[in-house]
Design an enzyme around this catalytic site. Structure first.
Site, PDB file in Angstrom:
ATOM      1  N   ASP A 264     -10.372 -15.070 -16.629  1.00  0.00           N
ATOM      2  CA  ASP A 264     -11.176 -15.490 -15.487  1.00  0.00           C
ATOM      3  C   ASP A 264     -12.367 -16.337 -15.960  1.00  0.00           C
ATOM      4  O   ASP A 264     -13.023 -15.992 -16.952  1.00  0.00           O
ATOM      5  CB  ASP A 264     -11.695 -14.237 -14.771  1.00  0.00           C
ATOM      6  CG  ASP A 264     -12.396 -14.551 -13.473  1.00  0.00           C
ATOM      7  OD1 ASP A 264     -11.756 -15.102 -12.577  1.00  0.00           O
ATOM      8  OD2 ASP A 264     -13.606 -14.244 -13.352  1.00  0.00           O
TER       9      ASP A 264
ATOM     10  N   ASP B 254      -2.007  -1.082  -3.658  1.00  0.00           N
ATOM     11  CA  ASP B 254      -2.304  -0.335  -4.882  1.00  0.00           C
ATOM     12  C   ASP B 254      -1.181  -0.513  -5.900  1.00  0.00           C
ATOM     13  O   ASP B 254      -0.161  -1.151  -5.620  1.00  0.00           O
ATOM     14  CB  ASP B 254      -2.564   1.147  -4.549  1.00  0.00           C
ATOM     15  CG  ASP B 254      -1.489   1.719  -3.627  1.00  0.00           C
ATOM     16  OD1 ASP B 254      -0.314   1.382  -3.830  1.00  0.00           O
ATOM     17  OD2 ASP B 254      -1.845   2.470  -2.687  1.00  0.00           O
TER      18      ASP B 254
ATOM     19  N   ASP C 264      -4.079   3.967   2.900  1.00  0.00           N
ATOM     20  CA  ASP C 264      -5.505   3.689   3.136  1.00  0.00           C
ATOM     21  C   ASP C 264      -5.726   2.234   3.550  1.00  0.00           C
ATOM     22  O   ASP C 264      -6.868   1.794   3.700  1.00  0.00           O
ATOM     23  CB  ASP C 264      -6.358   4.054   1.906  1.00  0.00           C
ATOM     24  CG  ASP C 264      -6.020   3.207   0.691  1.00  0.00           C
ATOM     25  OD1 ASP C 264      -5.103   2.356   0.784  1.00  0.00           O
ATOM     26  OD2 ASP C 264      -6.662   3.387  -0.360  1.00  0.00           O
TER      27      ASP C 264
ATOM     28  N   GLU D  21      -8.184 -19.713 -16.643  1.00  0.00           N
ATOM     29  CA  GLU D  21      -8.635 -20.243 -15.360  1.00  0.00           C
ATOM     30  C   GLU D  21      -9.855 -21.086 -15.711  1.00  0.00           C
ATOM     31  O   GLU D  21     -10.954 -20.575 -15.912  1.00  0.00           O
ATOM     32  CB  GLU D  21      -9.028 -19.128 -14.391  1.00  0.00           C
ATOM     33  CG  GLU D  21      -9.339 -19.677 -13.012  1.00  0.00           C
ATOM     34  CD  GLU D  21     -10.661 -19.225 -12.419  1.00  0.00           C
ATOM     35  OE1 GLU D  21     -10.920 -19.551 -11.258  1.00  0.00           O
ATOM     36  OE2 GLU D  21     -11.461 -18.561 -13.097  1.00  0.00           O
TER      37      GLU D  21
ATOM     38  N   ASP E 256       0.854  -1.197   0.000  1.00  0.00           N
ATOM     39  CA  ASP E 256       0.000   0.000   0.000  1.00  0.00           C
ATOM     40  C   ASP E 256       0.889   1.247   0.000  1.00  0.00           C
ATOM     41  O   ASP E 256       1.701   1.411   0.907  1.00  0.00           O
ATOM     42  CB  ASP E 256      -0.878  -0.052   1.267  1.00  0.00           C
ATOM     43  CG  ASP E 256      -1.691   1.212   1.466  1.00  0.00           C
ATOM     44  OD1 ASP E 256      -1.960   1.917   0.470  1.00  0.00           O
ATOM     45  OD2 ASP E 256      -2.063   1.488   2.625  1.00  0.00           O
TER      46      ASP E 256
HETATM   47  C1  BGC Z   1     -11.640 -15.684  -9.518  1.00  0.00           C
HETATM   48  C2  BGC Z   1     -12.381 -15.457  -8.257  1.00  0.00           C
HETATM   49  C3  BGC Z   1     -13.693 -14.783  -8.582  1.00  0.00           C
HETATM   50  C4  BGC Z   1     -14.483 -15.562  -9.633  1.00  0.00           C
HETATM   51  C5  BGC Z   1     -15.576 -14.756 -10.219  1.00  0.00           C
HETATM   52  C6  BGC Z   1     -12.555 -16.637 -10.203  1.00  0.00           C
HETATM   53  O1  BGC Z   1     -12.326 -17.783 -10.513  1.00  0.00           O
HETATM   54  O2  BGC Z   1     -10.367 -16.223  -9.357  1.00  0.00           O
HETATM   55  O3  BGC Z   1     -11.639 -14.736  -7.322  1.00  0.00           O
HETATM   56  O4  BGC Z   1     -14.471 -14.699  -7.429  1.00  0.00           O
HETATM   57  O5  BGC Z   1     -13.661 -15.956 -10.682  1.00  0.00           O
HETATM   58  O6  BGC Z   1     -15.055 -13.792 -11.070  1.00  0.00           O
END
Ligand code: BGC
Length: 556
Positions: A214, A47, A43, A277, A39
């Site tokens: 993602d 960041d 805050d 992912e 940070d």
């Molecule tokens: C991310 C998570 C997220 C989800 C929804 C995933 O697989 O790694 O952190 O909550 O996707 O976007």
């Protein structure tokens, strides 16, 4: 915004720019969970400036690239995975100029930068969702069932718990596989495709070297959105194909993105990558995401979920290598991330096992992902008070993201921690990093920290571990240094050598790696000269004593 934003800094030059072998095939990529890394402004929230200031630490650690979790404009209903503007930096994390500066500094240091892209859903504050007309076309709205449409359109459940549908005040329902603040996009609409390609180009123009995609298995839903027929659906994620996950249709999207990434990179003599992912039930189905015309890498969660047993580890490694070899892709390995219990805790609360698992991972062929803080041996924080928690899954009674699969080591979980060493929620692995000092916030920043750090982390800080050869930080540094120096590590062949029960022995060119998964010493003929070990190994009269729960690299 300044002029520089339109002229990206050159990516580090290394063998493998343009088409060819590929820097990513054996890269070690460090995940920066921005909110919890460093940070700069006091805050209590990490960041981009804080992350930039700490890049020399990552260079010194010896990683090749950093992956930054979402820092885009977002109401933060799910830690930034609810994006309201994909081209803006959230003021919590800084400005676009800070992102540009970070990418430039990373490149100057020879580090590549990967950013997250979130295509399955947006925030409900995204302008598309805010406009009722646009929302109908670009998200998944359906009429409800029942006499007056009072029941959800089907029986799908949100990964975070509860129904995957929310009713609007207009009476219809919209789909959200995650939180209600994360409506799922309609990927049958070509405008959605065009927008995500434009977003990718925006960040590529800023100089990023790739994207972590993602929920890469989620964008396409089975036609007709059929019922599943029973509950506890989150338990099925990664165990079987579901009408909302791992549908074959997602591959056309990844093919289009690969064309975009290759075209963009070829025009600039660099390689930009996509990493999926993706939750797929088998290594074979996961390999479909990394066919030559799809994404470059996919996270290998089967390895993450393997229990600490030699047979299980060996079969996951074999299955992973065979599946990716069948499509010519490298395997990736990962032990921790921001969605799962840290592996120190997950592997029975044993730092010895965690250190051994890491050395094993770094000896395997392919690319490895590290999650911030694992190099410090940080445990999961399991006693966070409810009032500080922010994981939406906690409030909806669900679980994280499917990351906790069968095979997690449940037998030796420490007291007070549920199956696999976890409570199913994700704040405990997101506690801000300890950098220095004896007291919270341990140098995380000039203010506090958004989640409380344990009072006993003074010995785990970067400063406390630096220079201590017995520390986990120095183990990571030494392993990454050897990995860079020894030609036999990284991409390339691997085979198994004979080993006693409970022990794994694998060979790479010029190197042998032993892993003793048992809780006690095992003696065997010394296979060579010890190069690095997760625990002190002794060699006497050509007999090596492998400590329990240890991994050793031997020069052969
Ligand atoms: C991310 C998570 C997220 C989800 C929804 C995933 O697989 O790694 O952190 O909550 O996707 O976007």
């Amino acid at each position: 915004m300044t002029q520089e934003l339109t002229s990206p800094s050159p990516a580090p030059q290394a063998p493998g720019t343009g088409r060819g072998p590929g820097w990513w095939r054996d890269a070690v990529i460090y995940q920066v969970y921005v909110r919890s890394f460093a940070d700069s402004d006091g805050d209590g929230i990490g960041d981009l400036r804080g992350a930039r200031e700490r890049l020399p630490y990552l260079k010194d650690l010896g990683v090749d690239a950093v992956w930054l979790t979402p820092f885009y404009a977002s109401p933060q209903a799910d830690g930034g995975y609810d994006v309201a503007d994909y081209r803006a930096v959230d003021p919590l994390f800084g400005t676009l100029q800070d992102a540009d500066d970070l990418i430039r500094t990373a490149h100057d240091l020879g580090l590549r930068v990967i950013v997250d892209i979130v295509p399955n859903h947006t925030s409900d504050r995204h302008p598309w969702f805010q406009d009722p007309e646009l929302a109908r076309q670009r998200y998944l709205f359906r009429p409800g069932k029942g006499e007056s449409g009072e029941l959800p359109p089907n029986d799908w459940e949100s990964v975070f718990g509860g129904p995957a549908w929310t009713r609007t005040d207009r009476g219809d329902w919209y789909l959200h596989l995650f939180a209600p603040e994360q409506p799922d996009l309609n990927w049958d609409n070509p405008e959605v495709h065009a927008e995500f390609e434009a977003i990718m180009r925006f960040w590529l123009d800023l100089g990023v070297d790739g994207f972590r995609v993602d929920v890469a298995h989620g964008m396409i839903k089975a036609p007709g959105l059929p019922d599943i027929g029973h509950g506890a659906q989150a338990q099925l994620i990664g165990a079987q194909v579901l009408p909302f996950f791992d549908q074959d249709g997602v591959h056309a999207i990844h093919r289009a993105w690969r064309r975009l990434l290759d075209g963009y990179g070829d025009a600039r003599g660099k390689q930009v990558i996509g990493v999926a992912e993706a939750w797929a039930p088998t290594a074979e189905r996961l390999a479909l995401y990394v066919r030559p015309d799809e994404l470059h890498q996919a996270f290998n969660f089967q390895f993450l979920n393997a229990p600490w047993q030699s047979d299980a580890l060996r079969s996951v490694i074999d299955a992973s290598l065979a599946a990716t070899a069948s499509v010519g892709a490298p395997t990736t390995w990962v032990l921790s991330n921001h969605d799962v219990v840290r592996h120190t805790t997950r592997l029975g609360g044993s730092l010895a096992r965690a250190r051994a698992a890491t050395l094993l991972m770094l000896a395997l062929p392919g690319s490895a992902y590290l999650y911030q803080g694992e190099e410090l041996g940080l445990p999961e924080v399991t006693d966070l008070p409810d009032e500080v928690r922010q994981d939406p899954a906690f409030f909806r009674g669900g679980r994280a993201t499917g990351a906790v699969g069968p095979g997690t080591d449940t037998e030796s979980a420490p007291d007070g921690v549920a199956a696999g060493g976890q409570d199913g929620f994700r704040d405990g692995c997101r506690v801000p990093l300890p950098w220095s000092g004896e007291l919270p916030p341990y140098g995380f920043g000039p203010g506090g920290s958004w989640l409380p750090q344990p009072a006993d982390w003074g010995g785990l800080t970067v400063a406390a571990q630096t220079g201590d050869p017995a520390s986990t930080l120095e183990l990571y540094r030494a392993a990454l240094e050897l990995r860079r120096r020894l030609p036999g590590l990284g991409d390339g062949p691997m085979s198994w050598a004979p080993a006693p029960d409970g022990v794994l022995a694998l060979t790479r060119p010029g190197l042998l790696c032993t892993v003793n998964t048992l809780g006690h010493d095992v003696g065997l003929p010394a296979p060579g000269t010890p190069l690095l070990s997760s625990a002190p190994v002794t060699v006497d009269d050509a007999t090596a004593q492998l400590p329990g729960d240890s991994c050793t690299w031997w020069a052969i």
